[in-house]
Design an enzyme around this catalytic site. Sequence first.
Site, PDB file in Angstrom:
ATOM      1  N   HIS A   1       0.831  -1.193   0.000  1.00 51.63           N
ATOM      2  CA  HIS A   1       0.000   0.000   0.000  1.00 51.63           C
ATOM      3  C   HIS A   1       0.872   1.252   0.000  1.00 51.63           C
ATOM      4  O   HIS A   1       0.606   2.215  -0.737  1.00 51.63           O
ATOM      5  CB  HIS A   1      -0.934   0.004   1.205  1.00 51.63           C
ATOM      6  CG  HIS A   1      -1.965   1.084   1.177  1.00 51.63           C
ATOM      7  ND1 HIS A   1      -1.757   2.330   1.720  1.00 51.63           N
ATOM      8  CD2 HIS A   1      -3.214   1.115   0.658  1.00 51.63           C
ATOM      9  CE1 HIS A   1      -2.838   3.074   1.546  1.00 51.63           C
ATOM     10  NE2 HIS A   1      -3.728   2.364   0.901  1.00 51.63           N
TER      11      HIS A   1
ATOM     12  N   HIS B   1      -4.844   6.476  -5.369  1.00 49.37           N
ATOM     13  CA  HIS B   1      -5.916   7.115  -4.610  1.00 49.37           C
ATOM     14  C   HIS B   1      -6.441   8.344  -5.349  1.00 49.37           C
ATOM     15  O   HIS B   1      -5.831   8.841  -6.279  1.00 49.37           O
ATOM     16  CB  HIS B   1      -5.421   7.535  -3.227  1.00 49.37           C
ATOM     17  CG  HIS B   1      -5.091   6.387  -2.338  1.00 49.37           C
ATOM     18  ND1 HIS B   1      -3.854   5.788  -2.328  1.00 49.37           N
ATOM     19  CD2 HIS B   1      -5.837   5.723  -1.421  1.00 49.37           C
ATOM     20  CE1 HIS B   1      -3.847   4.798  -1.449  1.00 49.37           C
ATOM     21  NE2 HIS B   1      -5.038   4.733  -0.885  1.00 49.37           N
TER      22      HIS B   1
ATOM     23  N   HIS C   1      -7.745  -1.466  -4.511  1.00 47.97           N
ATOM     24  CA  HIS C   1      -7.884  -1.978  -3.146  1.00 47.97           C
ATOM     25  C   HIS C   1      -8.588  -3.340  -3.124  1.00 47.97           C
ATOM     26  O   HIS C   1      -8.329  -4.159  -2.232  1.00 47.97           O
ATOM     27  CB  HIS C   1      -8.640  -0.978  -2.270  1.00 47.97           C
ATOM     28  CG  HIS C   1      -7.800   0.194  -1.845  1.00 47.97           C
ATOM     29  ND1 HIS C   1      -7.645   1.312  -2.630  1.00 47.97           N
ATOM     30  CD2 HIS C   1      -7.052   0.394  -0.730  1.00 47.97           C
ATOM     31  CE1 HIS C   1      -6.842   2.171  -2.006  1.00 47.97           C
ATOM     32  NE2 HIS C   1      -6.468   1.636  -0.871  1.00 47.97           N
TER      33      HIS C   1
ATOM     34  N   HIS D   1     -14.441   7.093   4.299  1.00 51.30           N
ATOM     35  CA  HIS D   1     -13.174   6.353   4.220  1.00 51.30           C
ATOM     36  C   HIS D   1     -12.042   7.114   4.909  1.00 51.30           C
ATOM     37  O   HIS D   1     -11.317   6.558   5.741  1.00 51.30           O
ATOM     38  CB  HIS D   1     -12.837   6.090   2.748  1.00 51.30           C
ATOM     39  CG  HIS D   1     -11.392   5.829   2.487  1.00 51.30           C
ATOM     40  ND1 HIS D   1     -10.562   6.754   1.877  1.00 51.30           N
ATOM     41  CD2 HIS D   1     -10.606   4.755   2.767  1.00 51.30           C
ATOM     42  CE1 HIS D   1      -9.344   6.268   1.782  1.00 51.30           C
ATOM     43  NE2 HIS D   1      -9.334   5.051   2.306  1.00 51.30           N
TER      44      HIS D   1
ATOM     45  N   HIS E   1     -10.020   6.438   8.736  1.00 46.80           N
ATOM     46  CA  HIS E   1      -8.558   6.419   8.835  1.00 46.80           C
ATOM     47  C   HIS E   1      -8.082   7.386   9.918  1.00 46.80           C
ATOM     48  O   HIS E   1      -7.317   7.029  10.819  1.00 46.80           O
ATOM     49  CB  HIS E   1      -7.934   6.820   7.495  1.00 46.80           C
ATOM     50  CG  HIS E   1      -7.680   5.690   6.562  1.00 46.80           C
ATOM     51  ND1 HIS E   1      -6.644   4.814   6.718  1.00 46.80           N
ATOM     52  CD2 HIS E   1      -8.332   5.300   5.427  1.00 46.80           C
ATOM     53  CE1 HIS E   1      -6.660   3.923   5.737  1.00 46.80           C
ATOM     54  NE2 HIS E   1      -7.677   4.201   4.930  1.00 46.80           N
TER      55      HIS E   1
ATOM     56  N   PHE F   1      -1.143   7.496   5.089  1.00 47.44           N
ATOM     57  CA  PHE F   1      -1.218   6.512   4.013  1.00 47.44           C
ATOM     58  C   PHE F   1      -0.002   5.594   3.936  1.00 47.44           C
ATOM     59  O   PHE F   1      -0.128   4.425   3.598  1.00 47.44           O
ATOM     60  CB  PHE F   1      -1.395   7.224   2.664  1.00 47.44           C
ATOM     61  CG  PHE F   1      -2.835   7.418   2.276  1.00 47.44           C
ATOM     62  CD1 PHE F   1      -3.840   6.705   2.877  1.00 47.44           C
ATOM     63  CD2 PHE F   1      -3.166   8.320   1.286  1.00 47.44           C
ATOM     64  CE1 PHE F   1      -5.163   6.884   2.531  1.00 47.44           C
ATOM     65  CE2 PHE F   1      -4.494   8.514   0.920  1.00 47.44           C
ATOM     66  CZ  PHE F   1      -5.492   7.794   1.536  1.00 47.44           C
TER      67      PHE F   1
ATOM     68  N   HIS G   1     -11.079  -1.471   4.972  1.00 50.67           N
ATOM     69  CA  HIS G   1     -11.214  -1.471   3.515  1.00 50.67           C
ATOM     70  C   HIS G   1     -12.111  -2.592   3.009  1.00 50.67           C
ATOM     71  O   HIS G   1     -12.654  -2.487   1.903  1.00 50.67           O
ATOM     72  CB  HIS G   1      -9.843  -1.485   2.844  1.00 50.67           C
ATOM     73  CG  HIS G   1      -9.389  -0.105   2.488  1.00 50.67           C
ATOM     74  ND1 HIS G   1      -9.773   0.532   1.335  1.00 50.67           N
ATOM     75  CD2 HIS G   1      -8.630   0.778   3.172  1.00 50.67           C
ATOM     76  CE1 HIS G   1      -9.250   1.744   1.296  1.00 50.67           C
ATOM     77  NE2 HIS G   1      -8.557   1.919   2.411  1.00 50.67           N
TER      78      HIS G   1
END
Length: 590
Positions: A188, A209, A218, A339, A343, A359, A372
């Site tokens: 990732h 992204h 993903h 989303h 996070h 990230f 996810h």
Amino acid sequence: MFCFNNISQTMATIPLSWSTHLSQRQPNFVAEPPRLTGDPSKIRRFAVSCNHTNHGRDQKHDRENVENIPGKLDRRNVLLGVGGLYEAASLVLSDSPAIASPVSSPDFTKCTRGTNLNTQKPLDVDCCPPLASGIIEYKLPPVQNMRFRPAAQLAGKEYYAKFEKAIELMKALPADDPRNFMQQANVHCAYCNLTYEQAGDPKQKLQIHNCWHFYPWHRWYLYFYERILGKLIGDPTFGLPFWNWDHPGGMVMPEPFTKKDSSLYDARRNKTHLPPVLLDLAYSAKSPTKPSKILPNNLTVMYGEMVRNVKKIDDFYGEKYVTGTAPNPGPGTVERGSHIAAHAWTGEATPSGEDMGNFYSTGRDVIFYAHHANVDRLWTIWRGLRGTKPKDYTEADWLEADFLFYDENAQLVRVRVKDTLENEKMGYVYQEVDLPWLQNRPTPRVKKSKVAATSGAPAAETVFPLKLDKVVKVLVTRPKKSRSKNDKEKEEELLVIEGIEVDTAKFVRFDVFVNDEEDKADELDKAEYAGCFSQIPHKNSINVKTRIRLGLTELLEDLGSEDDEKILVSLVPKDGGDDISIGGIKIIYV
């Protein structure tokens, strides 16, 4: 887009040898570069302007199929891989100044720690993967054992014992095994931290992204992660749990992830957000939501992201991203909203937000994969809600985009977006739970408000560009009003906030309201709430310019404002307003 205005000059910029620095670190693996695919004899020429913009999809001509137009090249037949650029260039030396093509697999030999693109200082993280001796074109295997992904709050002790064992075994794999826990976390990191050059345009960095590849990339990532875990415990039916944060019963952090003696635990989480605290889907540390408003706000957020603001598929998936596109052209609704909030809410309570809140490190927290899995589940649900409407793009720029992953046998494989569209065909299904947000269409605080006519706010075209360091209220003219039912079915009315310029190293969020009289920024459970923009930090820092689109058709119906010539738009910075610049606001019809 990669422009061949000067072929000889362009060729001079392409390195003639492969980097070998990683082979010294991982001697057991040697990379094979992706290659140009397709029959060159069938490739035709076409003319494309180098003045192409990232946001041209509002224009109908951008949707035209050029496959059968005389003198034009079907760009969908050209897949530029690393090492294939010379061959591709030789085919288009005459009347083809540029090539648009799907993004292609990165060259692992050119993965670097790199430098911060803003500060030019070396990055203190290395997320480059091991190198492999060969790449196999992946074909989905026949589904013999369907994997079952349970809601995290409903899975029992027996399931979690199996899950914990699988993660323990993954963490125990050799450090240079691409299936190792940290190596999987680095997958990732590498794809999101501007680690790779784009294949076909080395001037641009690869970022999956904030664009239309967010969901399929993903999905592949979870697919292989799940298969690795299943093989480690010898269970071909094992499925990842999904953190069911769109349901009131699943809005707390799942209890098994909070036990310190568990392999599912991560010390770098916000300690004030442990159960029974509800996850805030509009989270901002600098503008906390009243506890009593979190649940109703969450349901409104989900309705907006899954129903109100996604009449057009572009708004759910995000902006188009092809070879030559700069990073972060524009996120879809779920990606930039719930989303991001999950996070940021979960990550360590520091500016860097580690692990889940940044990230580059987010894959180091096992809860990332449950989070996810829910995002992936929402993709499946949204496609189901579309009925007979278009559910996916038909352009090969999307369908033929490809990525590299290691499978459960540590084999490097190339996969494509087109194989991700049906989760059942990929061999897994989700536990069915209620969708309380689906019938949660918000009601207005004030019906037929006159605030647009009486506010005295300036016209939007006289205000922008500006820094969003305070609440901004502007009047936006509607090009069309009093639209008929037929008009609304043909065209969606959208509020476009463009030229959003931010530094990717910063956490930022702002909310958008229309004809709002109450100015209660933490109350989102009302029809006046139009949506948001947010991002969590990246390790690599780069200034990006992006945009969002917010649906107005249903919102204006609910407000009783369909006949109004102007609407009052309020931009409310919740976090990092000093780091946000806005270029403009307008209304379009698509």
